[in-house]
Scaffold this active site. Structure first.
Site, PDB file in Angstrom:
ATOM      1  N   TRP A  40       9.514 -38.785  19.820  1.00  0.00           N
ATOM      2  CA  TRP A  40       8.480 -37.853  19.355  1.00  0.00           C
ATOM      3  C   TRP A  40       8.942 -36.405  19.484  1.00  0.00           C
ATOM      4  O   TRP A  40       8.657 -35.571  18.614  1.00  0.00           O
ATOM      5  CB  TRP A  40       7.167 -38.079  20.095  1.00  0.00           C
ATOM      6  CG  TRP A  40       6.570 -39.421  19.803  1.00  0.00           C
ATOM      7  CD1 TRP A  40       6.315 -40.417  20.713  1.00  0.00           C
ATOM      8  CD2 TRP A  40       6.180 -39.938  18.531  1.00  0.00           C
ATOM      9  NE1 TRP A  40       5.789 -41.512  20.065  1.00  0.00           N
ATOM     10  CE2 TRP A  40       5.696 -41.244  18.733  1.00  0.00           C
ATOM     11  CE3 TRP A  40       6.197 -39.433  17.224  1.00  0.00           C
ATOM     12  CZ2 TRP A  40       5.231 -42.056  17.695  1.00  0.00           C
ATOM     13  CZ3 TRP A  40       5.729 -40.227  16.189  1.00  0.00           C
ATOM     14  CH2 TRP A  40       5.254 -41.519  16.433  1.00  0.00           C
ATOM     15  N   ASP A  83       3.196 -31.511  23.694  1.00  0.00           N
ATOM     16  CA  ASP A  83       2.540 -32.685  23.110  1.00  0.00           C
ATOM     17  C   ASP A  83       2.177 -33.596  24.281  1.00  0.00           C
ATOM     18  O   ASP A  83       3.055 -34.108  24.967  1.00  0.00           O
ATOM     19  CB  ASP A  83       3.527 -33.376  22.156  1.00  0.00           C
ATOM     20  CG  ASP A  83       3.016 -34.708  21.617  1.00  0.00           C
ATOM     21  OD1 ASP A  83       1.913 -35.150  22.010  1.00  0.00           O
ATOM     22  OD2 ASP A  83       3.741 -35.325  20.801  1.00  0.00           O
ATOM     23  N   LYS A 120      -4.177 -42.459  21.781  1.00  0.00           N
ATOM     24  CA  LYS A 120      -3.487 -43.089  22.895  1.00  0.00           C
ATOM     25  C   LYS A 120      -4.457 -43.241  24.070  1.00  0.00           C
ATOM     26  O   LYS A 120      -4.649 -44.320  24.569  1.00  0.00           O
ATOM     27  CB  LYS A 120      -2.267 -42.264  23.320  1.00  0.00           C
ATOM     28  CG  LYS A 120      -1.297 -41.942  22.184  1.00  0.00           C
ATOM     29  CD  LYS A 120      -0.508 -43.163  21.712  1.00  0.00           C
ATOM     30  CE  LYS A 120       0.049 -43.013  20.308  1.00  0.00           C
ATOM     31  NZ  LYS A 120       1.086 -42.030  20.127  1.00  0.00           N
TER      32      LYS A 120
HETATM   33  C1  LIG Z   1       1.885 -41.506  19.070  1.00  0.00           C
HETATM   34  C2  LIG Z   1       2.500 -40.209  19.372  1.00  0.00           C
HETATM   35  C3  LIG Z   1       2.716 -39.248  18.360  1.00  0.00           C
HETATM   36  C4  LIG Z   1       2.378 -39.499  16.915  1.00  0.00           C
HETATM   37  O1  LIG Z   1       1.038 -39.500  16.722  1.00  0.00           O
HETATM   38  P1  LIG Z   1       0.382 -39.577  15.261  1.00  0.00           P
HETATM   39  O2  LIG Z   1      -1.025 -39.213  15.562  1.00  0.00           O
HETATM   40  O3  LIG Z   1       0.569 -40.963  14.782  1.00  0.00           O
HETATM   41  O4  LIG Z   1       1.059 -38.570  14.404  1.00  0.00           O
HETATM   42  C5  LIG Z   1       3.261 -38.049  18.738  1.00  0.00           C
HETATM   43  N1  LIG Z   1       3.567 -37.783  20.002  1.00  0.00           N
HETATM   44  C6  LIG Z   1       3.383 -38.679  20.986  1.00  0.00           C
HETATM   45  C7  LIG Z   1       3.760 -38.328  22.394  1.00  0.00           C
HETATM   46  C8  LIG Z   1       2.841 -39.914  20.701  1.00  0.00           C
HETATM   47  O5  LIG Z   1       2.677 -40.822  21.687  1.00  0.00           O
END
Ligand SMILES: *Cc1c(COP(=O)(O)O)cnc(C)c1O
Length: 360
Positions: free
Chosen positions: A101, A171, A195
């Site tokens: 990511w 993030d 998540k």
């Molecule tokens: C799942 C995830 C993403 C991607 O998320 P989307 O909403 O599908 O774009 C980005 N960063 C992390 C840390 C993730 O776990």
């Protein structure tokens, strides 16, 4: 009806009480005679929902007044472009590459600015967090970017990097609201909620106000400008109403659990059950260095692909679902987010013990 223990990395398990409440309110939301899915985002009922959700997340995280809380769409992945597009002043940013990511965010930023990878743990398949105490931070970096919890690899920063005074952007998708954080240490904290917080379709971005450009950004789509969303209180266009409503319920649930300090304790207890077992097991092995282990995502392997597959299949039959590791890593991964009850982790460890006894 029987619910399984769902170890999915995302979209993932939600608190059962939240789902029940939503079910009860499905046909008639609090006397409106309609579901939240059917009402105007300009209605009084929805206005109350989004305002209450913002108030609750501010309280839970202790978000300072000089930060905006935005409820956006486009997934965490759209933030990979929104961050460089909105924070671009010198057109330079430093990225720490701790997994897929972070790497995707870095690559996306490279489409708009000069993105530097200032550290990486790719040499060991992202099984650790690099030493970030003295990185070669660029003099003219607009920000330093991290992915704080690496969903796929199961690592987490235990201390934030030394950004040498530069703005930190994080993030936090897979560790969102799993423990208290000091929001004032970040310029932007954001996460896709699917998540640990709610259903897919909502990204929550907590942004320090001075990072929101005051002027219209030429060449940047209206929808991708923080200013558009901030000025309109996340209601520039129709937001993901139902998702925001569920997030609001999860915030209430978290408050009822005692807030983030209490949730952190529970998460530590749950993770300890699994890690302690892994550390003494002769069959299963955790893949991450101990100091950098995530409380949320726990990858492990037997070292034998066929045995891994057998484990995943038999676990599923035992009501333990979605334990297959990410396709790029293999093995297994148990995601044990806030809403995974302790009994779920205990059941998993019990099952692993039995499996080990039979397959040694
Ligand atoms: C799942 C995830 C993403 C991607 O998320 P989307 O909403 O599908 O774009 C980005 N960063 C992390 C840390 C993730 O776990």
């Amino acid at each position: 009806m029987s619910r399984v223990y769902n170890f999915s990395a995302g979209p993932a398990v939600l608190p059962e009480s939240v789902l029940k409440e939503a079910a009860e309110e499905m046909l008639d939301y609090r006397g409106t005679g309609m579901s939240v899915m059917e009402m105007s985002h300009r209605s009084k009922a929805f206005d109350d929902i989004i305002k209450e959700a913002e108030k609750d997340i501010r309280e839970l995280m202790g978000i300072p007044d000089n930060y905006k809380v935005l409820f956006l769409q486009g997934g965490a992945s759209l933030m990979f472009s929104m961050v460089p597009l909105n924070l671009k002043k010198n057109g330079v940013a430093d990225y720490i590459i701790t997994g897929q990511w972070a790497k995707k965010a870095y690559k996306e930023a490279g489409r708009f600015i000069k993105a530097n990878a200032v550290a990486s743990s790719e040499d060991k398949t992202f099984t650790y967090i690099p030493d970030c105490s003295d990185l070669p931070i660029s003099e003219d970096a607009d920000y330093v970017y991290i992915c704080e919890n690496n969903t796929i690899y199961g690592t987490k920063y235990k201390t934030l990097p030394n950004t040498k005074g530069k703005t930190l952007v994080a993030d936090v998708s897979s560790c969102f609201l799993s423990e208290p954080i000091d929001v004032s240490k970040y310029g932007i904290v954001y996460g896709g909620v699917q998540k640990n917080v709610g259903p897919a379709g909502v990204v929550i971005a907590i942004i320090r106000e001075d990072l929101i450009p005051e002027e219209d950004l030429e060449g940047v789509p209206t929808m991708l400008q923080f200013k558009t969303q901030a000025d309109a209180g996340s209601l520039y266009n129709t937001p993901p109403c139902y998702g925001i409503y569920i997030c609001g319920k999860v915030f209430k649930w978290l408050k009822a659990q005692g807030g983030l300090e209490a949730i952190k304790k529970k998460n530590e207890e749950k993770a300890k059950i699994l890690y302690d077992f892994l550390d003494q097991s002769e069959l299963f092995k955790g893949t991450v260095v101990k100091e950098d282990r995530s409380l949320m995502n726990v990858p492990f392997v037997t070292g034998d692909k066929d045995l891994d597959a057998k484990f995943v299949a038999e676990a599923k039959e035992a009501g333990l679902e979605n334990l297959k590791g990410h396709r790029t890593v293999g093995g297994m991964r148990a995601s044990i987010y806030n809403a995974m009850p302790k009994e779920g982790v205990e059941k998993l460890v019990e099952f692993m013990k039995e499996f080990e006894a039979k397959n040694k």
